[in-house]
Design an enzyme around this catalytic site. Structure first.
Site, mmCIF file in Angstrom:
data_model
loop_
_atom_site.group_PDB
_atom_site.id
_atom_site.type_symbol
_atom_site.label_atom_id
_atom_site.label_comp_id
_atom_site.label_asym_id
_atom_site.label_seq_id
_atom_site.Cartn_x
_atom_site.Cartn_y
_atom_site.Cartn_z
ATOM 1 N N HIS A 78 -8.050 -72.533 34.013
ATOM 2 C CA HIS A 78 -9.454 -72.929 33.894
ATOM 3 C C HIS A 78 -10.148 -72.931 35.256
ATOM 4 C CE1 HIS A 78 -8.352 -75.244 29.954
ATOM 5 N NE2 HIS A 78 -8.176 -73.941 29.853
ATOM 6 N N HIS A 235 -13.145 -69.730 24.209
ATOM 7 C CA HIS A 235 -12.174 -70.326 25.127
ATOM 8 C C HIS A 235 -11.047 -69.353 25.434
ATOM 9 C CE1 HIS A 235 -10.115 -73.370 27.404
ATOM 10 N NE2 HIS A 235 -9.002 -72.893 26.864
ATOM 11 N N ASP A 239 -9.727 -68.110 29.099
ATOM 12 C CA ASP A 239 -8.343 -68.005 29.568
ATOM 13 C C ASP A 239 -8.044 -66.608 30.109
ATOM 14 O OD1 ASP A 239 -7.675 -70.626 28.953
ATOM 15 O OD2 ASP A 239 -6.754 -70.135 27.026
ATOM 16 N N HIS A 262 -1.844 -66.140 26.983
ATOM 17 C CA HIS A 262 -1.459 -66.129 28.394
ATOM 18 C C HIS A 262 -0.327 -65.147 28.675
ATOM 19 C CE1 HIS A 262 -3.986 -69.551 29.258
ATOM 20 N NE2 HIS A 262 -3.377 -70.287 28.346
#
Length: 306
Positions: A78, A235, A239, A262
């Site tokens: 973030h 969101h 990421d 991720h």
């Protein structure tokens, strides 16, 4: 030209996964320094960790980086997204603990802190990584791809069984202040059915309705509801922005992903930078600089929630 902060920005709160108090100070750094984390709470031969893909140690529900001495920092994505989205290329992040503060679960307060600290241009040219040929990674039905583009673009699709999330797709050109206007205030999220499993794994120990959106079937459990109807995919794009910054330079390319997270974004960056035929370093001229994230950013770009 390369940039850094004009002054320091301090953030404090609780680690989303550790549940422990967390504090970091983002400081100015010279040209060529890049973004480097420093654990000031430990005594080790080397307490610094460059924010680079070669230092990624884990990617389960967050991105954790570490060094050869075993010093690690988790949930870096973030803050990295905020720095990249504001066009900050050099910073020293001094951290009092193993995890960054979750704040409200988005990057908005990090962005506000960076903008309040100010962004300083440095007397050094900026290079970018240009994607020159397509490269793809996959796992099951999930995949991620980078293809050539004259800007940073993200085209992301997520698909969850929960009716409140479902299938969401969003496409953005991340040039100028788009990250700040469109993505930075979107919060991390989870499914109510996954919370007990995550906590048994030592994750989400600091999670609350104040720093995460919790979906439960067709409903959203947070008293305040959503900030955006498609907050979940926004969101995930946030990421992606943070994880792509681990390339070490601003990226010129189109990122396309389906159910990517991720781990997959990290694998994609690794595949790109391990293939000399798929990328090249390009010196940034004035025309290109105007298309990069953060160029022309103004205070009015920042959402009211920050």
């Amino acid at each position: 030209m390369q940039t850094t902060l004009a002054s320091c920005a301090t953030f404090a709160g609780t680690g989303l996964h550790s549940g422990r108090p967390a504090k970091c100070v983002v400081k100015p750094a010279p040209a060529g320094h890049g973004v480097v984390f420093c654990r000031v709470d430990v005594s080790a031969r080397t307490a610094t960790i460059p924010a680079l893909w070669t230092h990624v140690r884990a990617t389960a529900l967050n991105t954790r980086i570490g060094n050869a001495d075993g010093i690690e920092v988790s949930t870096v994505e973030h803050l990295l997204a905020a720095l990249a989205g504001c066009g900050v290329h050099n910073a020293r992040v001094e951290l009092h603990g193993p995890e960054l503060p979750a704040l409200d679960g988005s990057a908005a307060r990090f962005v506000r802190g960076v903008m309040d600290a100010g962004i300083k241009r440095l007397a050094a040219p900026l290079d970018v990584i240009e994607v020159t040929s397509p490269i793809t990674v996959s796992s099951g039905d999930a995949w991620a791809r980078l293809t050539p583009s004259d800007a940073l673009e993200i085209d992301l699709t997520i698909d969850f069984p929960d009716a409140a999330i479902g299938r969401q797709q969003k496409v953005l050109d991340l040039g100028n202040g788009t990250f700040v206007r469109e993505l930075c205030d979107s919060r991390t999220f989870c499914r109510q059915s996954d919370i007990e499993h995550m906590r048994r794994q030592g994750l989400a120990l600091g999670g609350t309705y104040d720093n995460a959106v919790v979906y439960d079937g067709a409903g959203v459990l947070n008293p305040g509801g959503l900030r955006h109807k498609d907050e979940a995919v926004r969101h995930k794009m946030l990421d992606v922005m943070g994880d792509l910054s681990l390339a070490g330079y601003p990226l010129l390319g189109r990122y396309e992903g389906y159910k990517s997270g991720h781990a997959m974004t990290h694998r994609l960056v690794e595949a790109l930078l391990s293939d000399p035929s798929a990328h090249r370093l390009r010196r940034c001229d004035d025309g290109l600089a105007k298309r990069l994230p953060g160029a022309g950013l103004v205070a009015a770009d920042l959402a009211a929630v920050a």
